[in-house]
Design a protein around this motif. Structure first.
Motif, mmCIF file in Angstrom:
data_model
loop_
_atom_site.group_PDB
_atom_site.id
_atom_site.type_symbol
_atom_site.label_atom_id
_atom_site.label_comp_id
_atom_site.label_asym_id
_atom_site.label_seq_id
_atom_site.Cartn_x
_atom_site.Cartn_y
_atom_site.Cartn_z
ATOM 1 N N ALA A 174 0.821 -1.208 0.000
ATOM 2 C CA ALA A 174 0.000 0.000 0.000
ATOM 3 C C ALA A 174 0.857 1.262 0.000
ATOM 4 N N MET A 175 2.042 1.186 0.619
ATOM 5 C CA MET A 175 2.941 2.347 0.662
ATOM 6 C C MET A 175 3.945 2.326 -0.491
ATOM 7 N N ALA A 176 3.809 1.349 -1.389
ATOM 8 C CA ALA A 176 4.692 1.230 -2.563
ATOM 9 C C ALA A 176 6.161 1.238 -2.146
ATOM 10 N N LYS A 177 6.485 0.489 -1.089
ATOM 11 C CA LYS A 177 7.856 0.466 -0.588
ATOM 12 C C LYS A 177 8.779 -0.255 -1.567
ATOM 13 N N VAL A 178 9.987 0.259 -1.673
ATOM 14 C CA VAL A 178 11.019 -0.344 -2.525
ATOM 15 C C VAL A 178 12.194 -0.723 -1.634
ATOM 16 N N SER A 179 12.707 -1.917 -1.812
ATOM 17 C CA SER A 179 13.834 -2.361 -0.994
ATOM 18 C C SER A 179 15.083 -1.556 -1.329
ATOM 19 N N GLY A 180 15.906 -1.319 -0.307
ATOM 20 C CA GLY A 180 17.173 -0.627 -0.516
ATOM 21 C C GLY A 180 18.295 -1.564 -0.900
ATOM 22 N N SER A 181 18.003 -2.849 -0.968
ATOM 23 C CA SER A 181 18.987 -3.867 -1.356
ATOM 24 C C SER A 181 18.253 -5.188 -1.518
ATOM 25 N N ALA A 182 18.953 -6.178 -2.058
ATOM 26 C CA ALA A 182 18.350 -7.504 -2.167
ATOM 27 C C ALA A 182 18.119 -8.104 -0.792
ATOM 28 N N LEU A 183 19.025 -7.836 0.160
ATOM 29 C CA LEU A 183 18.847 -8.367 1.511
ATOM 30 C C LEU A 183 17.603 -7.769 2.167
ATOM 31 N N GLU A 184 17.380 -6.478 1.942
ATOM 32 C CA GLU A 184 16.185 -5.849 2.499
ATOM 33 C C GLU A 184 14.927 -6.372 1.810
ATOM 34 N N ALA A 185 15.039 -6.724 0.529
ATOM 35 C CA ALA A 185 13.889 -7.296 -0.183
ATOM 36 C C ALA A 185 13.448 -8.602 0.463
ATOM 37 N N LYS A 186 14.405 -9.346 1.016
ATOM 38 C CA LYS A 186 14.034 -10.565 1.750
ATOM 39 C C LYS A 186 13.255 -10.198 3.014
ATOM 40 N N GLN A 187 13.712 -9.151 3.708
ATOM 41 C CA GLN A 187 13.016 -8.728 4.923
ATOM 42 C C GLN A 187 11.595 -8.254 4.612
ATOM 43 N N LEU A 188 11.434 -7.603 3.461
ATOM 44 C CA LEU A 188 10.117 -7.095 3.074
ATOM 45 C C LEU A 188 9.210 -8.191 2.518
ATOM 46 N N GLY A 189 9.761 -9.381 2.280
ATOM 47 C CA GLY A 189 8.958 -10.475 1.742
ATOM 48 C C GLY A 189 8.833 -10.446 0.234
ATOM 49 N N LEU A 190 9.605 -9.581 -0.426
ATOM 50 C CA LEU A 190 9.555 -9.497 -1.888
ATOM 51 C C LEU A 190 10.502 -10.494 -2.543
ATOM 52 N N LEU A 191 11.490 -10.966 -1.796
ATOM 53 C CA LEU A 191 12.297 -12.121 -2.189
ATOM 54 C C LEU A 191 12.046 -13.233 -1.185
ATOM 55 N N ARG A 192 12.242 -14.470 -1.596
ATOM 56 C CA ARG A 192 12.036 -15.615 -0.721
ATOM 57 C C ARG A 192 13.310 -15.909 0.068
ATOM 58 N N PRO A 193 13.177 -16.569 1.203
ATOM 59 C CA PRO A 193 14.379 -16.881 1.999
ATOM 60 C C PRO A 193 15.435 -17.662 1.230
ATOM 61 N N ASP A 194 15.011 -18.535 0.294
ATOM 62 C CA ASP A 194 15.997 -19.335 -0.433
ATOM 63 C C ASP A 194 16.429 -18.705 -1.756
ATOM 64 N N ASP A 195 15.979 -17.471 -2.040
ATOM 65 C CA ASP A 195 16.505 -16.763 -3.199
ATOM 66 C C ASP A 195 17.965 -16.388 -2.930
ATOM 67 N N VAL A 196 18.732 -16.251 -3.986
ATOM 68 C CA VAL A 196 20.185 -16.103 -3.890
ATOM 69 C C VAL A 196 20.579 -14.640 -4.078
ATOM 70 N N VAL A 197 21.474 -14.153 -3.224
ATOM 71 C CA VAL A 197 21.992 -12.790 -3.360
ATOM 72 C C VAL A 197 23.445 -12.865 -3.815
ATOM 73 N N VAL A 198 23.747 -12.148 -4.905
ATOM 74 C CA VAL A 198 25.082 -12.122 -5.493
ATOM 75 C C VAL A 198 25.658 -10.720 -5.300
ATOM 76 N N PHE A 199 26.908 -10.629 -4.854
ATOM 77 C CA PHE A 199 27.478 -9.321 -4.560
ATOM 78 C C PHE A 199 28.093 -8.645 -5.780
ATOM 79 N N ASN A 200 28.558 -9.408 -6.739
ATOM 80 C CA ASN A 200 29.142 -8.805 -7.934
ATOM 81 C C ASN A 200 28.159 -8.940 -9.088
ATOM 82 N N ALA A 201 27.627 -7.818 -9.550
ATOM 83 C CA ALA A 201 26.603 -7.850 -10.594
ATOM 84 C C ALA A 201 27.123 -8.464 -11.889
ATOM 85 N N TYR A 202 28.440 -8.411 -12.121
ATOM 86 C CA TYR A 202 28.994 -8.998 -13.336
ATOM 87 C C TYR A 202 29.014 -10.530 -13.266
#
Length: 790
Positions: free
Chosen positions: A647-675
């Motif tokens: 409802a507040m159209a929140k956007v995560s400040g990182s992939a890790l925060e997206a997990k906290q917001l429930g927009l990524l799943r716990p078993d989704d993978v976070v990669v530090f180097n975009a390349y």
């Protein structure tokens, strides 16, 4: 020892200043337990200085921590009581003030406490690494080097590695792999010369800019107008950047160059101009003191005017002639016109580039192995689109070299030092098919053969570099399905900002059809950021304004069908996310078998910001996840947690925060180097296939919170409406989000299927889209890029 055997379980950072604390923050972002040291506090808790530094991380912008709770993983310590804990650490990074005597004293104190396998590094921005190494016991010198992070360390891609004479090459290879994959950095090897590569060239460029600002009588705002995006540099350009860095910091770096480079042919310019020193003496140090070259007066920005000796409203821009020259696409034509022009701004720009090219070429052999390191250091450390050698080569190497020589002979250049002989040996540039030119080797050298770079299918290309773009399996106007010779297909969008239109929707569905026949997995990956800015709002608004409601409804239904096709594909579809994943882009990754997201991924269901709700299956997925987490019980708690985010159209400040917001799943993978994102996503898709992947079974009995859940959420909204925190239209939008998440007007605990929830989504979406206020919001966002509160 192999290149990947530098094992880092625990790290220590010495020095809890702004830089040291932020390095510690990024280490814990990467999952590395980190001890942060500083002097003992004189009163109270002896760890008080560090504790305060950790608390201050939450106040910094941009945020050093990828997720706020990670602050608890930084362990505070002090030099009096806790040096024994250094023995637990595999990596120790010193980041105290730039005082050689202080650093040497600290090294003598810590040496007895270090483990026999610890790697020790200094984050110095320019002091001699070999002098620092000499203060360490002989046995430790092979495990010591410079590791210079650029500020802010979470976001700046560049890390300069400066080996000492005795640093073990095998350990350096392990360090390079760690910095590249674990911390997500671009490693550039620098020689042990004052200020290394980035600051040596970058600060010289600022000094040259300051010199020519004065020489041509330009205003600071005028210079910033023509040294920012107009020439491929950041918006903060020159003088705003100096204000952000801090004028005292800038003066300190300049003084370091003056003190340590007495033989440099440009030494006479290594001093703060009188007007810069005057600002510092007055305490006007830039952004941190509220005034520097610029200051804010109410809502207006004022700039220092040297002639008036006071601030005036900022606003001087590029002259018409220079604006026209900078708009020319051909760099050779652009530089020729800059040099030939009598316009002061054009003369300034030519002089600034000329002296930068001259300085970079003269010092190449001193600073780095090849021109590649110089260009990447400046691009990654200063945010330029092209490094100095790339810019020169693009403008026509031979012609520019001739002009530089003419200006040197005429006494126009800042230094009379000759260009090195290799510059005019008939070459057309320094970046060629064989690699980048090495002034010390006298020939081009290829990119590093370090195994870590095999993970980068598409590294950051230098001028003229081309990488294999794969083989097309199928494509339409919206997407391309292609591969790199293996069994994983890649789907990339062709639209601007990778937005989603009918061609993309139809293309994804057809690409998955083809992939099921040909590949064992599919990766949704874009050749550049963002992952997706969401639905094509312009096309959608056009349908509504033309009164084509049925066509609009069909488009939304097709959006939902595409998300479902991703979810129920017979091969695993892995979303490889970096940058923005808004609206429909977020929904696509929610429906994928797995998401692999770069740390710097900004994910959100943002439809409420334009007066809509997520209708590509996003609300359906959240209701389903809430029900799954409730284990057959009441899903309301899960729905309530997600309701505010949407409802507040929140956007995560990182992939890790997206997990906290429930927009990524716990078993989704976070990669530090975009390349490395495509490599990891392809590996994940292949691994899922190897496990005998099957899509989930259709959910036909989803318990929902029903009308009671909706009423409870609407009570929260009533309070916000009465307090005027939201508008009546906000209330309508959020109420419809609540109704969908709770399954509509049915009894609490009722069970529904996915189609029921998708139909709810689509009905509310189409009804909202027909309202005047939502259409005003969409039009305003398209016109300004900003949300409208109406």
């Amino acid at each position: 020892m192999s290149a990947n055997t530098l094992l880092i379980r625990k790290a220590a950072v010495l020095g809890a200043g702004v830089m040291g604390a932020q390095i510690a923050a990024h280490l814990v972002n990467a999952g590395i337990e980190t001890i942060l040291f500083d002097l003992p506090a004189k009163e109270g808790d002896k760890n008080g200085i560090v504790t305060q530094a950790i608390a201050n991380l939450a106040k910094l912008s941009p945020a050093p921590l990828a997720e706020k709770s990670l602050a608890a993983a930084i362990v505070p310590a002090n030099y009096d009581e806790d040096l024994g804990r250094l023995g637990e650490c595999d990596l120790v990074i010193e980041a105290i003030a730039e005082r050689m005597d202080w650093k040497l004293d600290l090294y003598r104190r810590i040496a007895p406490h270090l483990s026999d396998s610890a790697f020790v590094a200094s984050n110095t921005s320019g002091l001699s690494i070999n002098t620092l190494a000499d203060a360490l016991p002989a046995a430790l010198r092979r495990r010591f080097s410079g590791i210079h992070f650029f500020n802010p360390p979470r976001y700046m891609h560049l890390v300069e590695v400066i080996p000492a004479r005795e640093t073990d090459p095998a350990l350096l290879a392990g360090l390079e792999a760690f910095l590249t994959t674990q911390l997500g950095k671009g490693v550039v090897y620098a020689r042990d010369t004052p200020n290394f590569i980035g600051n040596r060239i970058g600060v010289f460029s600022i000094l040259a800019t300051m010199h020519h600002t004065e020489q041509f009588g330009l205003g600071f705002d005028e210079v910033d107008a023509i040294t920012g995006p107009a020439i491929g540099r950041p918006k903060s350009a020159t003088y705003r950047t100096s204000d952000v860095v801090g004028l005292d910091t800038m003066a300190h770096v300049i003084k370091t160059m003056a003190d340590t480079l007495p033989e440099d042919p440009w030494h006479a310019y290594f001093k703060a101009p009188a007007w810069l020193q005057a600002l510092i003496d007055q305490g006007a140090l830039g952004q941190k003191t509220g005034a520097g070259f610029f200051r804010k007066v109410g809502k207006d920005i004022h700039v220092l005017d040297l002639a008036q000796r006071d601030y005036r409203p900022a606003g001087r821009a590029a002259s018409e002639e220079v604006a026209a020259i900078l708009a020319i696409r051909d760099p050779a034509e652009k530089f020729a016109k800059l040099r030939a022009s009598t316009d002061r701004q054009a003369q300034f720009l030519w002089a600034m580039f000329r002296d930068l090219f001259h300085y970079s070429a003269y010092h190449l052999a001193d600073l780095a192995e090849t021109a590649r390191e110089v260009d990447l250091a400046i691009r990654w450390g200063y945010g330029w689109k092209l490094g100095p050698f790339e810019t020169w080569q693009a403008a026509g190497w031979r012609q520019v070299a001739q002009w530089i020589n003419e200006d040197i002979a005429a006494g126009k250049a800042m230094s009379s030092a000759p260009l090195p002989a290799w510059v005019t040996d008939g070459r057309e540039g320094v970046h060629v098919a064989e690699g980048a030119y090495s002034a010390s080797a006298g020939r081009p050298l290829p990119r590093s053969a370090h195994p870590v770079y095999r993970r980068q299918r598409f590294p950051d290309p230098l001028l003229g570099e081309r990488f294999d773009t794969g083989t097309t399996a199928w494509e339409n106007e919206g997407v391309r399905l292609w591969h790199l010779g293996d069994e994983v297909g890649i789907v990339s969008f062709k639209t601007k900002m990778n937005t989603v239109n009918d061609a993309v929707l139809d293309g994804i569905q057809r690409a998955i059809d083809e992939a099921e026949k040909t590949f064992k997995g599919v990766v949704l990956w874009q050749t550049g950021e963002p992952f997706s800015a969401g639905a094509d709002l312009k096309g959608a608004l056009g349908l509504l304004q033309a009164g084509k409601v049925d066509a609009f409804d069909a488009m939304v239904a097709n959006f939902q069908a595409t998300s479902q096709r991703i979810k129920y594909a017979l091969v695993p579809v892995v979303a490889a996310v970096r940058g923005m994943a808004f609206g429909g882009g977020c929904e696509f990754q929610m429906h994928s078998a797995r998401t692999v997201a770069a740390l710097e991924s900004y994910i959100g269901l943002v439809e409420a910001g334009v007066g809509l709700l997520p209708a590509g299956g996003g609300l359906k997925e959240i209701a389903l996840r809430a029900a799954t987490q409730a284990g057959g019980g009441d899903p309301f708690d899960g729905v309530k947690r997600m309701f505010e985010t949407i409802a507040m159209a929140k956007v995560s400040g990182s992939a890790l925060e997206a997990k906290q917001l429930g927009l990524l799943r716990p078993d989704d993978v976070v990669v530090f180097n975009a390349y490395e994102l495509l490599h990891v996503a392809s590996t994940v898709a292949g691994a899922l296939a190897e496990q005998g992947y099957r899509p989930p079974l259709p959910a036909r009995a989803i318990p929902v919170a029903g009308d009671v859940g909706t009423a409870t959420l609407k009570m929260l909204l009533v309070n916000m409406l009465e307090g005027r925190f939201i508008s009546p239209h906000d209330f309508d939008v959020a109420s419809r989000i609540a109704d969908t998440l709770c399954g509509g007007s049915i009894e609490r605990g009722s069970q529904v299927d996915e189609r029921w929830l998708l139909d709810l989504e689509r009905r509310h979406f189409v009804e909202l889209a027909q309202t005047a206020k939502t259409q005003e919001r969409i039009a305003h966002t398209l016109a300004t890029g900003k949300p409208l509160r109406n």
